[in-house]
Motif scaffolding. Sequence first.
Motif, short mmCIF file in Angstrom:
data_model
loop_
_atom_site.label_atom_id
_atom_site.label_comp_id
_atom_site.label_asym_id
_atom_site.label_seq_id
_atom_site.Cartn_x
_atom_site.Cartn_y
_atom_site.Cartn_z
N TYR A 26 71.10 54.54 73.69
CA TYR A 26 71.15 53.41 74.74
C TYR A 26 69.88 53.47 75.36
O TYR A 26 69.44 54.57 76.03
N GLY A 27 69.23 52.46 75.96
CA GLY A 27 68.07 52.19 76.84
C GLY A 27 68.10 51.19 77.50
O GLY A 27 68.63 50.12 77.48
N ASN A 28 66.75 50.89 78.35
CA ASN A 28 66.79 49.83 79.03
C ASN A 28 66.04 48.64 78.16
O ASN A 28 64.59 48.71 78.03
N VAL A 29 66.67 47.67 77.53
CA VAL A 29 66.25 46.85 76.53
C VAL A 29 65.59 45.70 77.30
O VAL A 29 64.99 44.82 76.55
N ALA A 30 65.98 45.48 78.63
CA ALA A 30 65.31 44.35 79.23
C ALA A 30 63.85 44.35 79.33
O ALA A 30 63.11 43.43 79.60
N ASN A 52 59.05 39.56 87.12
CA ASN A 52 59.10 40.66 88.09
C ASN A 52 60.35 41.43 88.06
O ASN A 52 60.24 42.63 88.47
N ALA A 53 61.37 41.11 87.63
CA ALA A 53 62.78 41.74 87.53
C ALA A 53 62.72 42.52 86.45
O ALA A 53 63.89 43.34 86.08
N ILE A 54 61.95 42.49 85.45
CA ILE A 54 62.02 43.55 84.12
C ILE A 54 60.53 44.09 83.94
O ILE A 54 60.31 44.09 82.80
N SER A 75 73.21 26.64 92.78
CA SER A 75 73.55 27.40 91.57
C SER A 75 72.54 27.84 90.96
O SER A 75 72.07 27.79 89.87
N PRO A 76 71.65 28.68 92.14
CA PRO A 76 70.23 29.29 91.42
C PRO A 76 70.91 30.44 90.19
O PRO A 76 71.73 30.91 90.37
N TRP A 77 69.89 30.36 89.31
CA TRP A 77 70.07 31.46 88.05
C TRP A 77 68.84 32.15 87.68
O TRP A 77 67.73 31.53 87.86
N TRP A 78 68.99 33.19 87.19
CA TRP A 78 68.07 33.98 86.50
C TRP A 78 68.34 34.73 84.81
O TRP A 78 69.63 34.95 85.13
N ARG A 79 67.46 34.61 84.29
CA ARG A 79 67.81 35.01 82.68
C ARG A 79 67.00 35.80 82.03
O ARG A 79 65.75 35.73 82.16
N VAL A 80 67.38 36.90 81.30
CA VAL A 80 66.58 37.60 80.46
C VAL A 80 66.97 37.29 78.96
O VAL A 80 68.05 37.43 78.61
N GLN A 166 68.31 46.08 85.14
CA GLN A 166 68.10 46.90 83.84
C GLN A 166 69.27 46.42 83.06
O GLN A 166 70.38 46.76 83.55
N VAL A 167 69.05 46.35 81.72
CA VAL A 167 70.07 46.02 80.72
C VAL A 167 69.99 47.25 80.01
O VAL A 167 69.36 47.57 79.05
N ILE A 168 71.32 48.05 79.89
CA ILE A 168 71.35 49.32 79.22
C ILE A 168 72.07 49.09 77.94
O ILE A 168 73.35 48.84 77.96
N GLY A 169 71.60 49.03 76.69
CA GLY A 169 72.15 48.64 75.60
C GLY A 169 71.45 49.33 74.25
O GLY A 169 70.43 49.92 74.65
N VAL A 170 71.94 48.59 73.13
CA VAL A 170 71.42 49.15 72.05
C VAL A 170 71.51 47.82 70.99
O VAL A 170 71.98 46.96 71.27
#
Length: 473
Positions: A26-30, A52-54, A75-80, A166-170
Amino acid sequence: MRSAARRMIWLTFGLLWTLASSDEIYGNVALNGVASQSSTLDDDDDGSGAQNAIDGNLDNYYYADSCTHTNDDVSPWWRVDLLQPHKISKIVIINRADCCWDRLTGASILIGNSLENNGNNNPSCAEISSIQDSGALTFHCNDMVGRYVNIVIRGKQQYLTLCEVQVIGVLYGENVALNGEASQSSTYDGGISTANKAIDGNLDTNYHSGSCTHTNDDVSPWWRVDLLQPHKISTVVITNRADCCRERLNGASILIGKSLENNGNNNPSCAEISSIQNSGALTFQCKHMVGRYVNIVIRGKQQFLSLCEVQVFGVPYGGNIALNGIAYQSSNDDAQSTANKAIDGNLNTLLFDGSCAVTRYDMSPWWRLELRWPYKISKVIIISSRELWDYMVGANILIGNNPGNDGNLNPRCAVISSIQNSGDLSFKCNNMVGQYVVIVNPYKRRPLVLCEVQVFGVRATRSEIAAWGQIKH
């Protein structure tokens, strides 16, 4: 204050490339994703843009230009967009620490495969009940699967600021359709809308851009991708055209199997498409069905079938994994006898028809297959030329994870003590683990002649890889 916070963050995140399971890394896939948000403060893309968040910069001081910032949205949002579905173990959020850290209280973290409502209708991983001014908080998502990760503050008029996500996944398998071969029941007007347009990697949903397939007005129109070997398939993602006619796909079946009977349309069903959204993308979970062929068919209707992209996520399932590798050899006898000819799927053993890999009269000639990942290899089948079959006697088959000395330092699976005139020999390798398969004829000056090399195995687990040594970095 700022420097102390940074030191603590760097210490916290020094372990983020953790091996979070015994089987997968697993690693930071973002870091390889594409970010967007509901708005950008003063439209200042450089100072507070979504990306800037990734960016890998963990500075939690907003004025360092490393954080995002929306306007005072409802309802502000952010998406990767991770670009492909991933299995996500945890989300780590770095909040700003210079001020205003309480603004993030009440935000939701969402993971899924839909862009409906900008991704804000996807399932929830966690709710942020409170966040500390230290700038870092971790949320465990229990291997939820999704392509999109959203952070949204629902029902409030609020600024949303994130210094890093940071999105830790595979990767949930890879898009194995990209290496496949596509066909369909017919091609509209014999024009540009051929079957391969659905596996070209282009996600454009406008048919007139030339990136989508289109059949004629067939009875039971179908489209099929041949993955060239059996795969264990987790997910199929269909990108429908969005410029018009999206409802044509309603009622289509997604089939997965190993048979070409009735053009593959008798294979088992993964899913039925009851409806598809204007967003152009819909994800279907296929629960690790095993098959070589993936079909999309509209049964019993006279209809056009159009697909802008079909992504098939999975891993090889005990088949000939050499077909997806990269081949090299010590030299080329001529321009027609390159290393990849031994993994092209052509089993012809006639030397002069251009389907065999042949080296020159090298001292210790070698051929090497590099797989995409270390595999647990059960057997290797070598098919040599009818004319020069005896040249293979004495060759060694090596398997391992060491790329040094052209792979010739790896452990030995077998020695070819004799080879039959048929040119076909099978060697059991007892589940040796390796990313490289090497065939070398040591201390002899002669050509190496390989018409096909087939390698059978399954992807190795983390513990199996560790037991067999290093992999290529």
